[in-house]
Design a protein around this motif. Structure first.
Motif, PDB file in Angstrom:
ATOM      1  N   GLY A 120       0.801  -1.211   0.000  1.00  0.00           N
ATOM      2  CA  GLY A 120       0.000   0.000   0.000  1.00  0.00           C
ATOM      3  C   GLY A 120       0.834   1.261   0.000  1.00  0.00           C
ATOM      4  O   GLY A 120       2.045   1.253  -0.248  1.00  0.00           O
ATOM      5  N   HIS A 121       0.169   2.382   0.328  1.00  0.00           N
ATOM      6  CA  HIS A 121       0.852   3.679   0.268  1.00  0.00           C
ATOM      7  C   HIS A 121       0.787   4.403   1.607  1.00  0.00           C
ATOM      8  O   HIS A 121       1.009   5.610   1.671  1.00  0.00           O
ATOM      9  CB  HIS A 121       0.242   4.550  -0.830  1.00  0.00           C
ATOM     10  CG  HIS A 121      -1.249   4.738  -0.705  1.00  0.00           C
ATOM     11  ND1 HIS A 121      -1.797   5.671   0.163  1.00  0.00           N
ATOM     12  CD2 HIS A 121      -2.289   4.107  -1.295  1.00  0.00           C
ATOM     13  CE1 HIS A 121      -3.119   5.604   0.078  1.00  0.00           C
ATOM     14  NE2 HIS A 121      -3.448   4.669  -0.795  1.00  0.00           N
ATOM     15  N   ASP A 122       0.464   3.687   2.675  1.00  0.00           N
ATOM     16  CA  ASP A 122       0.432   4.320   3.991  1.00  0.00           C
ATOM     17  C   ASP A 122       1.810   4.903   4.303  1.00  0.00           C
ATOM     18  O   ASP A 122       2.833   4.249   4.102  1.00  0.00           O
ATOM     19  CB  ASP A 122       0.039   3.299   5.059  1.00  0.00           C
ATOM     20  CG  ASP A 122      -0.303   3.948   6.389  1.00  0.00           C
ATOM     21  OD1 ASP A 122      -0.691   5.133   6.391  1.00  0.00           O
ATOM     22  OD2 ASP A 122      -0.201   3.256   7.416  1.00  0.00           O
ATOM     23  N   GLY A 123       1.829   6.122   4.793  1.00  0.00           N
ATOM     24  CA  GLY A 123       3.079   6.819   5.077  1.00  0.00           C
ATOM     25  C   GLY A 123       3.418   7.897   4.074  1.00  0.00           C
ATOM     26  O   GLY A 123       4.202   8.802   4.372  1.00  0.00           O
ATOM     27  N   ALA A 124       2.831   7.835   2.876  1.00  0.00           N
ATOM     28  CA  ALA A 124       3.168   8.813   1.839  1.00  0.00           C
ATOM     29  C   ALA A 124       2.735  10.222   2.237  1.00  0.00           C
ATOM     30  O   ALA A 124       3.512  11.186   2.112  1.00  0.00           O
ATOM     31  CB  ALA A 124       2.538   8.409   0.507  1.00  0.00           C
ATOM     32  N   LEU A 125       1.503  10.381   2.710  1.00  0.00           N
ATOM     33  CA  LEU A 125       1.063  11.692   3.173  1.00  0.00           C
ATOM     34  C   LEU A 125       1.877  12.141   4.381  1.00  0.00           C
ATOM     35  O   LEU A 125       2.206  13.324   4.529  1.00  0.00           O
ATOM     36  CB  LEU A 125      -0.421  11.668   3.527  1.00  0.00           C
ATOM     37  CG  LEU A 125      -1.408  11.535   2.367  1.00  0.00           C
ATOM     38  CD1 LEU A 125      -2.838  11.438   2.904  1.00  0.00           C
ATOM     39  CD2 LEU A 125      -1.288  12.715   1.413  1.00  0.00           C
ATOM     40  N   GLY A 126       2.207  11.195   5.230  1.00  0.00           N
ATOM     41  CA  GLY A 126       2.968  11.510   6.430  1.00  0.00           C
ATOM     42  C   GLY A 126       4.357  12.033   6.145  1.00  0.00           C
ATOM     43  O   GLY A 126       4.809  12.986   6.787  1.00  0.00           O
ATOM     44  N   VAL A 127       5.050  11.430   5.181  1.00  0.00           N
ATOM     45  CA  VAL A 127       6.403  11.911   4.901  1.00  0.00           C
ATOM     46  C   VAL A 127       6.367  13.292   4.254  1.00  0.00           C
ATOM     47  O   VAL A 127       7.277  14.108   4.459  1.00  0.00           O
ATOM     48  CB  VAL A 127       7.217  10.913   4.050  1.00  0.00           C
ATOM     49  CG1 VAL A 127       7.372   9.580   4.775  1.00  0.00           C
ATOM     50  CG2 VAL A 127       6.639  10.716   2.662  1.00  0.00           C
ATOM     51  N   ARG A 128       5.310  13.573   3.487  1.00  0.00           N
ATOM     52  CA  ARG A 128       5.153  14.936   2.973  1.00  0.00           C
ATOM     53  C   ARG A 128       5.064  15.939   4.125  1.00  0.00           C
ATOM     54  O   ARG A 128       5.689  17.006   4.099  1.00  0.00           O
ATOM     55  CB  ARG A 128       3.893  15.036   2.110  1.00  0.00           C
ATOM     56  CG  ARG A 128       4.017  14.505   0.701  1.00  0.00           C
ATOM     57  CD  ARG A 128       2.880  15.054  -0.158  1.00  0.00           C
ATOM     58  NE  ARG A 128       2.870  14.474  -1.490  1.00  0.00           N
ATOM     59  CZ  ARG A 128       2.051  13.523  -1.893  1.00  0.00           C
ATOM     60  NH1 ARG A 128       1.164  13.027  -1.034  1.00  0.00           N
ATOM     61  NH2 ARG A 128       2.095  13.054  -3.114  1.00  0.00           N
ATOM     62  N   ALA A 129       4.279  15.582   5.139  1.00  0.00           N
ATOM     63  CA  ALA A 129       4.130  16.473   6.289  1.00  0.00           C
ATOM     64  C   ALA A 129       5.452  16.638   7.039  1.00  0.00           C
ATOM     65  O   ALA A 129       5.814  17.757   7.436  1.00  0.00           O
ATOM     66  CB  ALA A 129       3.052  15.929   7.227  1.00  0.00           C
ATOM     67  N   ILE A 130       6.168  15.542   7.239  1.00  0.00           N
ATOM     68  CA  ILE A 130       7.467  15.623   7.910  1.00  0.00           C
ATOM     69  C   ILE A 130       8.382  16.581   7.161  1.00  0.00           C
ATOM     70  O   ILE A 130       9.013  17.471   7.755  1.00  0.00           O
ATOM     71  CB  ILE A 130       8.122  14.229   8.011  1.00  0.00           C
ATOM     72  CG1 ILE A 130       7.320  13.304   8.942  1.00  0.00           C
ATOM     73  CG2 ILE A 130       9.582  14.334   8.464  1.00  0.00           C
ATOM     74  CD1 ILE A 130       7.408  13.653  10.414  1.00  0.00           C
ATOM     75  N   LYS A 131       8.468  16.443   5.854  1.00  0.00           N
ATOM     76  CA  LYS A 131       9.342  17.290   5.039  1.00  0.00           C
ATOM     77  C   LYS A 131       8.886  18.741   5.080  1.00  0.00           C
ATOM     78  O   LYS A 131       9.702  19.668   5.201  1.00  0.00           O
ATOM     79  CB  LYS A 131       9.351  16.765   3.600  1.00  0.00           C
ATOM     80  CG  LYS A 131      10.376  17.436   2.703  1.00  0.00           C
ATOM     81  CD  LYS A 131      11.788  17.105   3.132  1.00  0.00           C
ATOM     82  CE  LYS A 131      12.800  17.651   2.131  1.00  0.00           C
ATOM     83  NZ  LYS A 131      14.180  17.392   2.584  1.00  0.00           N
ATOM     84  N   GLN A 132       7.575  18.977   4.969  1.00  0.00           N
ATOM     85  CA  GLN A 132       7.049  20.343   4.964  1.00  0.00           C
ATOM     86  C   GLN A 132       7.325  21.056   6.283  1.00  0.00           C
ATOM     87  O   GLN A 132       7.452  22.292   6.309  1.00  0.00           O
ATOM     88  CB  GLN A 132       5.546  20.318   4.689  1.00  0.00           C
ATOM     89  CG  GLN A 132       5.202  19.982   3.238  1.00  0.00           C
ATOM     90  CD  GLN A 132       3.729  19.679   3.047  1.00  0.00           C
ATOM     91  OE1 GLN A 132       2.950  19.629   4.004  1.00  0.00           O
ATOM     92  NE2 GLN A 132       3.327  19.451   1.793  1.00  0.00           N
TER      93      GLN A 132
END
Length: 202
Positions: free
Chosen positions: A141-153
């Motif tokens: 799946g893609h769980d974590g993709a939105l999260g890493v965007r937030a971490i980077k932002q």
């Protein structure tokens, strides 16, 4: 993006929390990663894995055999402490609050799962900002993709396991596709990379 963090890079020893997320193949990957972390690894860690919601988790006991660091299931209201690994319990999202305590919720599933990596990472990003590191390991799946965007932002750093070394490549591939990943590393290179980031001064 594929190289480990150089020891001369101007990143201060400012990190306070490492969040590791994984799904299928995650126990094996953690069994290779955690024993390689130094015993003086001076930050807290959160581990989020997709778990069977209908059975008690043995994850803390399993991980405890892999590392000298303290491992425990997260408890609601608990203050995050360095040198401790907190695991997300089954059927609960694990969040971090503004006063750097842990929160457990049973709100709706995200990415068809609870706990979900995205929920944890987004809350970590908001609370810890540039003091956070996210690590995305093997999984479907893609769980974590939105999260890493937030971490980077929010100024944090992101490491993804090289999909070629993952039992299941989907999760690290999805993270890499966001463009938010700082380093794509084979599994065996992730522990020394984390040690360099955490131990760096300046």
């Amino acid at each position: 993006m594929t190289d480990a963090p150089p020891s001369t890079a101007p990143l201060a020893s400012r990190f306070e929390l490492v969040t590791i997320v994984a799904s299928a193949g995650g126990i094996k990957a953690l069994g290779e990663l955690l024993p390689q972390l130094p015993v003086d690894f001076a930050v807290a860690l959160i581990v989020v894995m997709h778990l069977n919601p209908n059975t008690a988790s043995l994850l803390p006991q399993i991980l405890n055999r892999m590392t000298a660091l303290k491992v425990k299931d997260a408890e609601a209201g608990e203050k995050i402490e360095a040198t401790t690994i907190y695991t997300a319990p089954p059927d609960h999202h694990l969040l971090v609050t503004g006063d750097r305590r842990l929160r457990l919720t049973q709100t709706q599933k995200v990415n068809f799962t609870r706990p979900a990596a995205d929920c944890t990472l987004i809350s970590v990003a908001k609370c810890f900002g540039h003091q956070a590191i996210a690590v995305v390991l093997t999984g479907y799946g893609h769980d974590g993709a939105l999260g890493v965007r937030a971490i980077k932002q929010h100024g944090g750093r992101v490491i993804a396991q090289d999909p070629a070394t993952a039992s299941v490549a989907n999760m690290p591939q999805a993270a890499i596709a966001t463009g938010a990943v700082d380093w794509v590393l084979p599994l065996e290179q992730i522990p020394p990379a984390l040690a360099k980031l955490v131990q760096r001064r300046g």
